[in-house]
Design an enzyme around this catalytic site. Structure first.
Site, PDB file in Angstrom:
ATOM      1  N   SER A 143      38.795  96.507  80.141  1.00 48.37           N
ATOM      2  CA  SER A 143      37.673  95.891  80.847  1.00 48.37           C
ATOM      3  C   SER A 143      37.796  96.276  82.309  1.00 48.37           C
ATOM      4  CB  SER A 143      37.778  94.370  80.707  1.00 48.37           C
ATOM      5  OG  SER A 143      37.015  93.713  81.688  1.00 48.37           O
ATOM      6  N   TYR A 156      42.317  86.181  80.691  1.00 48.14           N
ATOM      7  CA  TYR A 156      41.615  87.431  80.365  1.00 48.14           C
ATOM      8  C   TYR A 156      42.078  88.548  81.300  1.00 48.14           C
ATOM      9  CZ  TYR A 156      37.558  90.362  79.090  1.00 48.14           C
ATOM     10  OH  TYR A 156      36.737  91.369  78.639  1.00 48.14           O
TER      11      TYR A 156
HETATM   12  P1  NAD Z   1      31.935  90.289  70.613  1.00 47.02           P
HETATM   13  O1  NAD Z   1      32.141  88.818  70.713  1.00 47.02           O
HETATM   14  O2  NAD Z   1      30.611  90.832  70.203  1.00 47.02           O
HETATM   15  O3  NAD Z   1      33.070  90.929  69.675  1.00 47.02           O
HETATM   16  C1  NAD Z   1      34.356  90.400  69.569  1.00 47.02           C
HETATM   17  C2  NAD Z   1      34.868  90.715  68.197  1.00 47.02           C
HETATM   18  O4  NAD Z   1      36.206  90.198  68.064  1.00 47.02           O
HETATM   19  C3  NAD Z   1      34.044  90.078  67.065  1.00 47.02           C
HETATM   20  O5  NAD Z   1      33.976  90.976  65.975  1.00 47.02           O
HETATM   21  C4  NAD Z   1      34.881  88.856  66.699  1.00 47.02           C
HETATM   22  O6  NAD Z   1      34.671  88.399  65.369  1.00 47.02           O
HETATM   23  C5  NAD Z   1      36.274  89.439  66.858  1.00 47.02           C
HETATM   24  N1  NAD Z   1      37.335  88.441  66.947  1.00 47.02           N
HETATM   25  C6  NAD Z   1      37.376  87.310  67.691  1.00 47.02           C
HETATM   26  N2  NAD Z   1      38.524  86.640  67.468  1.00 47.02           N
HETATM   27  C7  NAD Z   1      39.233  87.382  66.559  1.00 47.02           C
HETATM   28  C8  NAD Z   1      40.493  87.235  65.912  1.00 47.02           C
HETATM   29  N3  NAD Z   1      41.297  86.176  66.184  1.00 47.02           N
HETATM   30  N4  NAD Z   1      40.889  88.164  65.033  1.00 47.02           N
HETATM   31  C9  NAD Z   1      40.095  89.237  64.746  1.00 47.02           C
HETATM   32  N5  NAD Z   1      38.903  89.441  65.344  1.00 47.02           N
HETATM   33  C10 NAD Z   1      38.473  88.512  66.230  1.00 47.02           C
HETATM   34  O7  NAD Z   1      32.341  90.856  72.059  1.00 47.02           O
HETATM   35  P2  NAD Z   1      32.239  92.314  72.710  1.00 47.02           P
HETATM   36  O8  NAD Z   1      31.519  92.103  73.987  1.00 47.02           O
HETATM   37  O9  NAD Z   1      31.797  93.349  71.787  1.00 47.02           O
HETATM   38  O10 NAD Z   1      33.793  92.535  73.096  1.00 47.02           O
HETATM   39  C11 NAD Z   1      34.625  93.489  72.487  1.00 47.02           C
HETATM   40  C12 NAD Z   1      35.740  93.856  73.461  1.00 47.02           C
HETATM   41  O11 NAD Z   1      35.154  94.407  74.643  1.00 47.02           O
HETATM   42  C13 NAD Z   1      36.601  92.671  73.932  1.00 47.02           C
HETATM   43  O12 NAD Z   1      37.968  93.071  74.001  1.00 47.02           O
HETATM   44  C14 NAD Z   1      36.054  92.386  75.320  1.00 47.02           C
HETATM   45  O13 NAD Z   1      37.022  91.803  76.154  1.00 47.02           O
HETATM   46  C15 NAD Z   1      35.703  93.781  75.779  1.00 47.02           C
HETATM   47  N6  NAD Z   1      34.720  93.847  76.859  1.00 47.02           N
HETATM   48  C16 NAD Z   1      33.448  93.349  76.705  1.00 47.02           C
HETATM   49  C17 NAD Z   1      32.553  93.444  77.788  1.00 47.02           C
HETATM   50  C18 NAD Z   1      31.128  92.940  77.702  1.00 47.02           C
HETATM   51  O14 NAD Z   1      30.447  92.885  78.710  1.00 47.02           O
HETATM   52  N7  NAD Z   1      30.626  92.597  76.522  1.00 47.02           N
HETATM   53  C19 NAD Z   1      32.972  94.003  78.994  1.00 47.02           C
HETATM   54  C20 NAD Z   1      34.277  94.486  79.107  1.00 47.02           C
HETATM   55  C21 NAD Z   1      35.136  94.401  78.041  1.00 47.02           C
END
Ligand code: NAD
Length: 261
Positions: A143, A156
């Site tokens: 991130s 985080y």
């Molecule tokens: P999201 O909530 O759409 O996806 C998260 C996924 O993790 C889902 O499939 C959820 O079911 C799964 N998950 C949650 N707890 C879990 C567990 N205990 N075991 C297995 N799976 C689990 O979110 P996203 O935005 O797609 O985020 C994905 C990654 O990207 C994360 O690591 C997040 O920190 C990172 N990220 C997101 C953003 C953003 O703006 N969306 C920005 C930077 C980084």
């Protein structure tokens, strides 16, 4: 198709960035293991959709990645189903926002376990097979918060800085084995998670949708545009290509300029 006859495991791929990555790898010919939580019918529709659209095999693992004992089973499912695990994406992650003094200990433990430690355990299980085959790609979704901090996101930020360090150490360890290890570090990505925060923020701050998007969500993102999940997935596919074989231990921002400031 650069991933024909290869297997990709993407943690947290029942929605958002992970699902886009799993679909992008399948488009390149990989069989995929998807993982994460959600409604059974939504997960099955994502899984069968990948098989129908890209003519590959897709299996689902419900492993809870906060539990190390379930992680070995996730990697084994890939190896047993398809014979190898060639691409491993550590993507599952959650967020919690609170001042440190009120931060629930259980939330701290969950975020460190999921956003950081799970990547250690998946790598521990997947690397031996990659070493035997002398080829592997490990991609960690970090991130912008692996470079910079924001207040009230202590767990985080700590986990995301940690995964950038783990990526460097693993990249060095595996440098002569044909295995690269990298982070992709997105800024704000347009996912259902981000979209769903907008109505509450509109209400709480008395703002329009445009104001919430520009002045709150995109305040730190100089391009004033969200990253798309397809753009993150395209970078992950590039990291799997031969052209990327000399990129390892790197932390690649895709944040509209956020961390250039
Ligand atoms: P999201 O909530 O759409 O996806 C998260 C996924 O993790 C889902 O499939 C959820 O079911 C799964 N998950 C949650 N707890 C879990 C567990 N205990 N075991 C297995 N799976 C689990 O979110 P996203 O935005 O797609 O985020 C994905 C990654 O990207 C994360 O690591 C997040 O920190 C990172 N990220 C997101 C953003 C953003 O703006 N969306 C920005 C930077 C980084």
């Amino acid at each position: 198709m650069i991933l024909k006859e290869k297997t990709a495991i993407v943690t947290g791929s029942t929605s958002g960035i992970g699902l886009a990555m799993a679909r992008a790898f399948a488009r390149e010919g990989a069989n995929v293991v998807i993982n994460g939580f959600g409604k059974a019918e939504d997960i099955e529709s994502a899984r069968s959709g990948i098989e129908a659209e890209f003519r590959v095999k897709a299996v689902y693992s419900p492993a809870d990645l906060t539990r190390p004992e379930e992680i070995a089973g996730l990697i084994k499912l890939g190896e047993d189903s398809f014979g190898s695990v060639d691409v491993l994406v550590n993507n599952a992650g959650v967020q919690y926002v609170s001042p440190i003094e009120d931060f629930p200990a259980a939330k701290w433990e969950q975020i460190i376990a999921l956003n950081l430690s799970s990547a250690f355990y998946t790598m521990q299980a997947a690397i031996p097979g990659m070493k035997v085959r002398k080829w592997g790609r490990v991609i960690n979704t970090a991130s912008a918060h692996s470079f910079v901090a924001s207040p009230f996101k202590s767990a985080y930020v700590a986990a995301k800085h940690g995964i950038a360090g783990l990526t460097k150490a693993a990249g060095l360890e595996l440098a002569t084995h044909g295995i690269t290890v990298n982070c992709i570090s997105p800024g704000y990505v347009w996912t259902p998670l981000v979209e769903s925060q907008i109505p509450d923020t509109m209400k709480a701050r008395g703002m329009t949708k445009e104001q919430v998007m520009n002045d709150v969500l995109l305040a730190a993102q100089p391009t004033k545009q969200f990253v798309t999940v397809e753009q993150v997935a395209a970078l992950a596919v590039f990291l799997c290509s031969d052209a990327a074989s000399q990129i390892t231990g790197a932390n690649l921002p895709m944040d509209g300029g956020w961390t250039a400031q």
